[in-house]
Scaffold this motif. Sequence first.
Motif, PDB file in Angstrom:
ATOM      1  N   ASP A  75      15.285   0.328 -34.385  1.00 32.14           N
ATOM      2  CA  ASP A  75      16.273   1.370 -34.095  1.00 32.14           C
ATOM      3  C   ASP A  75      17.622   1.094 -34.749  1.00 32.14           C
ATOM      4  OD1 ASP A  75      14.362   2.647 -32.588  1.00 32.14           O
ATOM      5  OD2 ASP A  75      15.169   2.011 -30.656  1.00 32.14           O
ATOM      6  N   ALA A  76      17.930  -0.177 -34.981  1.00 34.17           N
ATOM      7  CA  ALA A  76      19.208  -0.546 -35.597  1.00 34.17           C
ATOM      8  C   ALA A  76      19.086  -0.663 -37.119  1.00 34.17           C
ATOM      9  CB  ALA A  76      19.711  -1.865 -35.021  1.00 34.17           C
ATOM     10  N   GLY A  77      17.864  -0.679 -37.621  1.00 29.39           N
ATOM     11  CA  GLY A  77      17.674  -0.822 -39.061  1.00 29.39           C
ATOM     12  C   GLY A  77      17.912  -2.232 -39.569  1.00 29.39           C
ATOM     13  N   GLY A  78      17.734  -3.219 -38.703  1.00 27.84           N
ATOM     14  CA  GLY A  78      17.928  -4.618 -39.096  1.00 27.84           C
ATOM     15  C   GLY A  78      17.997  -5.516 -37.879  1.00 27.84           C
ATOM     16  N   ILE A  79      18.572  -6.661 -38.049  1.00 31.31           N
ATOM     17  CA  ILE A  79      18.657  -7.668 -36.986  1.00 31.31           C
ATOM     18  C   ILE A  79      19.830  -7.349 -36.067  1.00 31.31           C
ATOM     19  CG2 ILE A  79      19.021 -10.119 -36.520  1.00 31.31           C
ATOM     20  CD1 ILE A  79      17.688 -10.654 -39.268  1.00 31.31           C
ATOM     21  N   SER A  80      19.559  -7.411 -34.759  1.00 32.91           N
ATOM     22  CA  SER A  80      20.579  -7.134 -33.747  1.00 32.91           C
ATOM     23  C   SER A  80      20.677  -8.303 -32.771  1.00 32.91           C
ATOM     24  CB  SER A  80      20.233  -5.849 -32.979  1.00 32.91           C
ATOM     25  OG  SER A  80      19.157  -6.097 -32.086  1.00 32.91           O
ATOM     26  N   THR A  81      21.589  -8.179 -31.825  1.00 32.21           N
ATOM     27  CA  THR A  81      21.717  -9.210 -30.789  1.00 32.21           C
ATOM     28  C   THR A  81      20.423  -9.343 -29.991  1.00 32.21           C
ATOM     29  OG1 THR A  81      22.690  -7.619 -29.257  1.00 32.21           O
ATOM     30  CG2 THR A  81      24.219  -8.957 -30.550  1.00 32.21           C
ATOM     31  N   SER A  82      19.669  -8.260 -29.836  1.00 35.48           N
ATOM     32  CA  SER A  82      18.397  -8.316 -29.100  1.00 35.48           C
ATOM     33  C   SER A  82      17.419  -9.279 -29.756  1.00 35.48           C
ATOM     34  CB  SER A  82      17.769  -6.927 -29.010  1.00 35.48           C
ATOM     35  OG  SER A  82      18.569  -6.060 -28.258  1.00 35.48           O
ATOM     36  N   ASP A  83      17.436  -9.330 -31.073  1.00 30.79           N
ATOM     37  CA  ASP A  83      16.538 -10.244 -31.786  1.00 30.79           C
ATOM     38  C   ASP A  83      16.904 -11.699 -31.507  1.00 30.79           C
ATOM     39  OD1 ASP A  83      14.967  -8.217 -33.205  1.00 30.79           O
ATOM     40  OD2 ASP A  83      16.875  -7.787 -34.183  1.00 30.79           O
ATOM     41  N   PHE A  84      18.187 -11.973 -31.486  1.00 28.98           N
ATOM     42  CA  PHE A  84      18.614 -13.347 -31.195  1.00 28.98           C
ATOM     43  C   PHE A  84      18.345 -13.722 -29.737  1.00 28.98           C
ATOM     44  CE2 PHE A  84      20.789 -12.843 -35.217  1.00 28.98           C
ATOM     45  CZ  PHE A  84      20.575 -14.087 -35.793  1.00 28.98           C
TER      46      PHE A  84
END
Length: 96
Positions: A75-84
């Motif tokens: 949904d963000a089109g890349g790495i977000s805080t959720s991934d970390f």
Amino acid sequence: MSIQKLPTSEIETRLQTLDGWSLRDGKLHRRLQFDDFVAAFGFMTRVALVAESMQHHPDWSNVYNTVTIELTTHDAGGISTSDFELAARIDDLASA
């Protein structure tokens, strides 16, 4: 409020806090090896429960005793805080 893609500089800084993760093809990437298939599958089951509770699911594969994980926020089109956040939880499960 939507989840935002992190800038590259922040991704590189946060990546240093994770164990065994790298940046590959615009995703957080980690490969883990276990004693056997049952241990690898058990790990995946524990991660699946955490991922579901977070509503943030990994792209992953399992071959015998090896689990390969890639994290990105579509949904963000890349790495977000959720991934970390999920990567840190995965690290906790891997070290348990």
